[in-house]
Design a protein around this motif. Structure first.
Motif, PDB file in Angstrom:
ATOM      1  N   UNK A 162       0.842  -1.185   0.000  1.00 56.70           N
ATOM      2  CA  UNK A 162       0.000   0.000   0.000  1.00 56.70           C
ATOM      3  C   UNK A 162       0.883   1.242   0.000  1.00 56.70           C
ATOM      4  N   UNK A 163       0.360   2.317  -0.546  1.00 54.57           N
ATOM      5  CA  UNK A 163       1.069   3.591  -0.542  1.00 54.57           C
ATOM      6  C   UNK A 163       0.223   4.639   0.164  1.00 54.57           C
ATOM      7  N   UNK A 164       0.883   5.556   0.833  1.00 48.78           N
ATOM      8  CA  UNK A 164       0.184   6.658   1.496  1.00 48.78           C
ATOM      9  C   UNK A 164      -0.065   7.765   0.474  1.00 48.78           C
ATOM     10  N   UNK A 165      -1.313   8.080   0.246  1.00 52.47           N
ATOM     11  CA  UNK A 165      -1.645   9.184  -0.644  1.00 52.47           C
ATOM     12  C   UNK A 165      -1.757  10.487   0.136  1.00 52.47           C
ATOM     13  N   UNK A 166      -2.242  10.382   1.389  1.00 49.87           N
ATOM     14  CA  UNK A 166      -2.427  11.580   2.200  1.00 49.87           C
ATOM     15  C   UNK A 166      -2.275  11.238   3.676  1.00 49.87           C
ATOM     16  N   UNK A 167      -1.565  12.088   4.392  1.00 44.47           N
ATOM     17  CA  UNK A 167      -1.419  11.966   5.846  1.00 44.47           C
ATOM     18  C   UNK A 167      -1.781  13.309   6.455  1.00 44.47           C
ATOM     19  N   UNK A 168      -2.643  13.272   7.461  1.00 44.98           N
ATOM     20  CA  UNK A 168      -3.105  14.516   8.071  1.00 44.98           C
ATOM     21  C   UNK A 168      -2.967  14.466   9.583  1.00 44.98           C
ATOM     22  N   UNK A 169      -2.454  15.554  10.141  1.00 45.88           N
ATOM     23  CA  UNK A 169      -2.485  15.783  11.580  1.00 45.88           C
ATOM     24  C   UNK A 169      -3.614  16.769  11.828  1.00 45.88           C
ATOM     25  N   UNK A 170      -4.704  16.305  12.438  1.00 42.45           N
ATOM     26  CA  UNK A 170      -5.885  17.145  12.609  1.00 42.45           C
ATOM     27  C   UNK A 170      -5.652  18.180  13.699  1.00 42.45           C
TER      28      UNK A 170
END
Length: 249
Positions: A162-170
């Motif tokens: 799997x690949x990370x498309x988006x990572x978010x720190x809310x």
């Protein structure tokens, strides 16, 4: 009388020297005539750089403020750093380093990116292959934390193909990931080690859970790992289900 004559002579010499220095400082021969650009510059060219910087310069070879000149270069899009030298009698030499983007930054439509040094900068995203870059989100002053988490989690996802498309720190300090297949994973709060360990437990049990429904991990549509003793799982083609995952390896 001798002392008076010597004093007058000294004053005259100082005046002559001061006048000569003033003439040198103001002589047109020492006005800045050219700027030489060096360094690994691929997204800017020398003509564009000079056009952006020259109007902001004041003074000549002797009086120009090199710090302000450096800041003028670093205000140009894509320029990460600049070192400016004087080249006698009327030139400047700028050695530039450009930003190397490692991810897009912020919401869609933003021109912000984050470079390999985890620094947020703004430039036209049309100058990069956006399809090859992940998107990271979070407060600008926490970009280093977001980049560090991304680099920690990436090999964990890659081990599952799997690949990370988006990572978010809310804004609440929680982590969210969207894979390139469009699956959203709510990872919750925690350090790199804590979030990574929880994610590894999830992936170790994912194949077993999906197999019960005749699916593979590629059917993953979403998961919520914020539960204390398990996780909520969504699979494509399967109604929402609760899968209890043991926290032990």
């Amino acid at each position: 009388m001798n002392m008076t004559a010597a004093s007058l002579t000294g004053v005259f010499v100082l005046l002559v020297l001061a006048g000569g220095a003033w003439w040198l400082l103001r002589h047109p021969a020492f006005s800045i005539q050219a700027i030489t650009v060096q360094g690994d510059v691929t997204r800017n060219n020398a003509v564009t750089l000079r056009a952006n910087v020259m109007p902001q310069l004041s003074g000549n070879f002797f009086t120009i403020d090199l710090n302000r000149t450096r800041e003028a270069f670093e205000a140009v899009p894509w320029v990460r750093g600049a070192v400016v030298h004087r080249d006698f009698p009327s030139s400047l030499r700028a050695v530039l380093v450009e930003h190397e983007p490692m991810a897009l930054w912020g919401d869609d439509g933003s021109n912000k990116m984050v470079n390999q040094q985890s620094r947020v900068f703004e430039a036209s995203v049309e100058d990069v292959d956006v399809e090859r870059l992940p998107r990271l989100k979070g407060p600008d002053d926490q970009s280093a934390i977001v980049v560090q988490m991304y680099r920690h989690l990436l090999p964990i996802f890659e081990a599952m193909d799997m690949d990370i498309d988006q990572l978010e720190l809310t804004t609440r300090g929680s982590w969210r990931v969207m894979t390139q297949s469009g699956a959203w994973l709510e990872l919750g709060r925690g350090t790199e080690a804590e979030v990574g360990a929880q994610l590894k437990v999830f992936f170790r049990t994912l194949s077993q859970v999906t197999a019960r429904y005749g699916r593979t991990p590629t059917a993953l549509a979403g998961a919520d790992l914020r539960h204390k003793d398990g996780y909520a799982l969504r699979l494509r083609g399967v109604t929402t289900l609760e899968a209890q995952a043991q926290k032990k390896p």
